[in-house]
Design an enzyme around this catalytic site. Structure first.
Site, PDB file in Angstrom:
ATOM      1  N   HIS A   1      -6.711   5.687   2.452  1.00 19.87           N
ATOM      2  CA  HIS A   1      -5.677   5.722   3.485  1.00 19.87           C
ATOM      3  C   HIS A   1      -5.777   4.501   4.392  1.00 19.87           C
ATOM      4  O   HIS A   1      -4.886   4.236   5.192  1.00 19.87           O
ATOM      5  CB  HIS A   1      -5.775   6.997   4.321  1.00 19.87           C
ATOM      6  CG  HIS A   1      -7.140   7.220   4.890  1.00 19.87           C
ATOM      7  ND1 HIS A   1      -7.541   6.637   6.062  1.00 19.87           N
ATOM      8  CD2 HIS A   1      -8.201   7.917   4.425  1.00 19.87           C
ATOM      9  CE1 HIS A   1      -8.805   6.983   6.286  1.00 19.87           C
ATOM     10  NE2 HIS A   1      -9.234   7.751   5.313  1.00 19.87           N
TER      11      HIS A   1
ATOM     12  N   HIS B   1      -4.571  -0.770  11.422  1.00 20.60           N
ATOM     13  CA  HIS B   1      -3.373   0.032  11.175  1.00 20.60           C
ATOM     14  C   HIS B   1      -2.204  -0.946  11.155  1.00 20.60           C
ATOM     15  O   HIS B   1      -2.092  -1.777  12.055  1.00 20.60           O
ATOM     16  CB  HIS B   1      -3.173   1.056  12.289  1.00 20.60           C
ATOM     17  CG  HIS B   1      -4.281   2.074  12.349  1.00 20.60           C
ATOM     18  ND1 HIS B   1      -4.247   3.255  11.653  1.00 20.60           N
ATOM     19  CD2 HIS B   1      -5.473   2.052  13.000  1.00 20.60           C
ATOM     20  CE1 HIS B   1      -5.367   3.933  11.876  1.00 20.60           C
ATOM     21  NE2 HIS B   1      -6.124   3.222  12.689  1.00 20.60           N
TER      22      HIS B   1
ATOM     23  N   HIS C   1      -9.080  -1.228  15.193  1.00 19.52           N
ATOM     24  CA  HIS C   1      -9.937  -0.191  15.792  1.00 19.52           C
ATOM     25  C   HIS C   1     -11.391  -0.467  15.458  1.00 19.52           C
ATOM     26  O   HIS C   1     -11.741  -0.565  14.281  1.00 19.52           O
ATOM     27  CB  HIS C   1      -9.566   1.200  15.245  1.00 19.52           C
ATOM     28  CG  HIS C   1      -8.278   1.724  15.824  1.00 19.52           C
ATOM     29  ND1 HIS C   1      -7.589   2.778  15.285  1.00 19.52           N
ATOM     30  CD2 HIS C   1      -7.589   1.330  16.918  1.00 19.52           C
ATOM     31  CE1 HIS C   1      -6.512   3.016  16.023  1.00 19.52           C
ATOM     32  NE2 HIS C   1      -6.481   2.146  17.020  1.00 19.52           N
TER      33      HIS C   1
HETATM   34 ZN   LIG Z   1      -7.904   3.799  13.485  1.00 16.73          ZN
END
Ligand SMILES: [Zn+2]
Ligand SMILES: *[C@@H]1O[C@H](CO)[C@@H](O)[C@H](O)[C@H]1NC(C)=O
Ligand SMILES: *[C@@H]1O[C@H](CO)[C@@H](O)[C@H](O)[C@H]1NC(C)=O
Ligand SMILES: *[C@@H]1O[C@H](CO)[C@@H](O)[C@H](O)[C@H]1NC(C)=O
Ligand SMILES: *[C@@H]1O[C@H](CO)[C@@H](O)[C@H](O)[C@H]1NC(C)=O
Length: 307
Positions: free
Chosen positions: A88, A117, A140
């Site tokens: 993912h 992302h 992140h």
């Molecule tokens: Zn993340």
């Protein structure tokens, strides 16, 4: 004798359901995976009251004098970093010698991994939004309290995890420091593929740490299932530059576990439910204005001295 059999059935069904969540872009009527609005049916915590990401309304962020500059330890060391396609997203494993403290954090935290992302072909792709604006990509960096041995242990503590978030902003020029990350992503197209990056310095990828005084802070969750509400979020105001071509390449480099191109890997923004977003001591706009005044003053004073 039947006990181990029952256990293995439990583990089998656990691993089966773990693979069954997906992002909105992956979802289609003939898929059985659960889109973000349904995650809570498989992972109850995803339906909690302190979920992430959120939209940050900058005018409503409350000033908190405890939010001073963070201390970054080991961020300029070079490391061999392993990147893996997790189905993912792709995780870059970080050594625990990278640590953060200060900045109103309740403890010292050690790094575990970083990931990104993104959207589709340089379109909107960040998870957090700022006054409704969705940036093309978001970095992140996941840290846990030093005393914990794993993410699972840290997820048990409401401030067990410290996540640093950086937005990317499109610029005309390539960001040469980002190429090492882009090229690594190109080597892990399929779920389970991994590759080692020789000499990665996270400090070269994020903005200079002395420019990171401006940030937002709130209490939230992981943005993928199980959505544990254990995260102290720090969302930086200063963005990372990246070119259109670099963004397009990144969003075409990997495939999901379902085989589709890995694009639009962000969760929709979640309700605040009364939470307050705090902002750091020096607002970024004010600090640069003060710096300009100060420089002007020094220049004038120096010229005055010459006369
Ligand atoms: Zn993340
Ligand atoms: C679902 O339907 C789409 C469009 O008809 C098709 O492209 C895709 O291959 C299908 N997926 C599965 C898993 O059958
Ligand atoms: C990275 O790995 C190579 C080969 O294993 C090793 O020679 C090198 O010293 C490592 N570099 C760092 C910074 O750890
Ligand atoms: C989480 O906390 C519960 C209750 O204190 C404990 O039983 C469990 O072992 C903890 N889980 C982990 C992974 O530390
Ligand atoms: C990547 O994964 C695919 C599918 O599992 C596999 O066929 C391939 O050999 C892997 N490539 C590398 C470099 O590990």
């Amino acid at each position: 004798m039947t006990f181990p059999l029952h256990l293995s059935v439990v583990f089998w069904s656990l691993s089966f359901t773990t693979a069954q969540w997906c992002y909105q872009g992956q979802y289609s009527c003939n898929e059985t995976c659960k889109a973000p609005s349904e995650w809570f049916t498989l992972f109850a915590k995803c339906g909690g009251e302190r979920q992430s990401p959120i939209n940050i309304v900058t005018s409503k962020a409350e000033f908190d004098p405890a939010l001073t500059a963070l201390h970054f330890h080991g961020y300029h060391e070079a490391h061999n970093v392993t990147v893996e396609n997790m189905g993912h997203s792709a995780h870059f494993a970080l050594p625990p010698s990278l640590r953060i403290s200060g900045g109103g954090l309740p403890d010292t935290y050690k790094a575990l991994q970083f990931h990104l992302h993104w959207g589709t072909d340089a379109g909107p792709g960040s998870e957090h939004t700022l006054d409704g604006e969705r940036f093309p990509m978001e970095l992140h960096i996941v840290h846990i309290k030093e005393k914990y041995g794993s993410l699972e242990e840290a997820e048990n503590d409401t401030s067990g995890i410290a996540l640093l978030a950086f937005f990317f902003e499109e610029t005309a020029e390539d960001n040469v420091h980002f190429n090492v990350v882009k090229e690594a992503l190109g080597r892990v197209r399929y779920t389970g593929n991994s590759s080692t990056v020789r000499v990665l310095r996270l400090g070269d990828i994020i903005p200079a740490t002395h420019d990171l005084h401006g940030y937002y802070r709130y209490a939230g969750s992981m943005t993928t299932p199980g959505c544990d509400q254990a995260v102290v979020w720090t969302v930086f105001h200063r963005t990372i530059p990246i070119s259109h071509n670099q963004l397009v390449t990144v969003s075409r480099e990997l495939d999901f576990w379902t085989g589709k191109p890995m694009a639009d890997i962000f969760r929709p923004v979640q309700r605040l439910n009364g939470r307050i977003v705090y902002r750091s001591a020096v607002s970024p706009v004010l600090s640069s204005t003060v710096a300009v005044w100060f420089c002007t003053f020094v220049t004038v004073a120096m010229n005055w001295n010459k006369h």
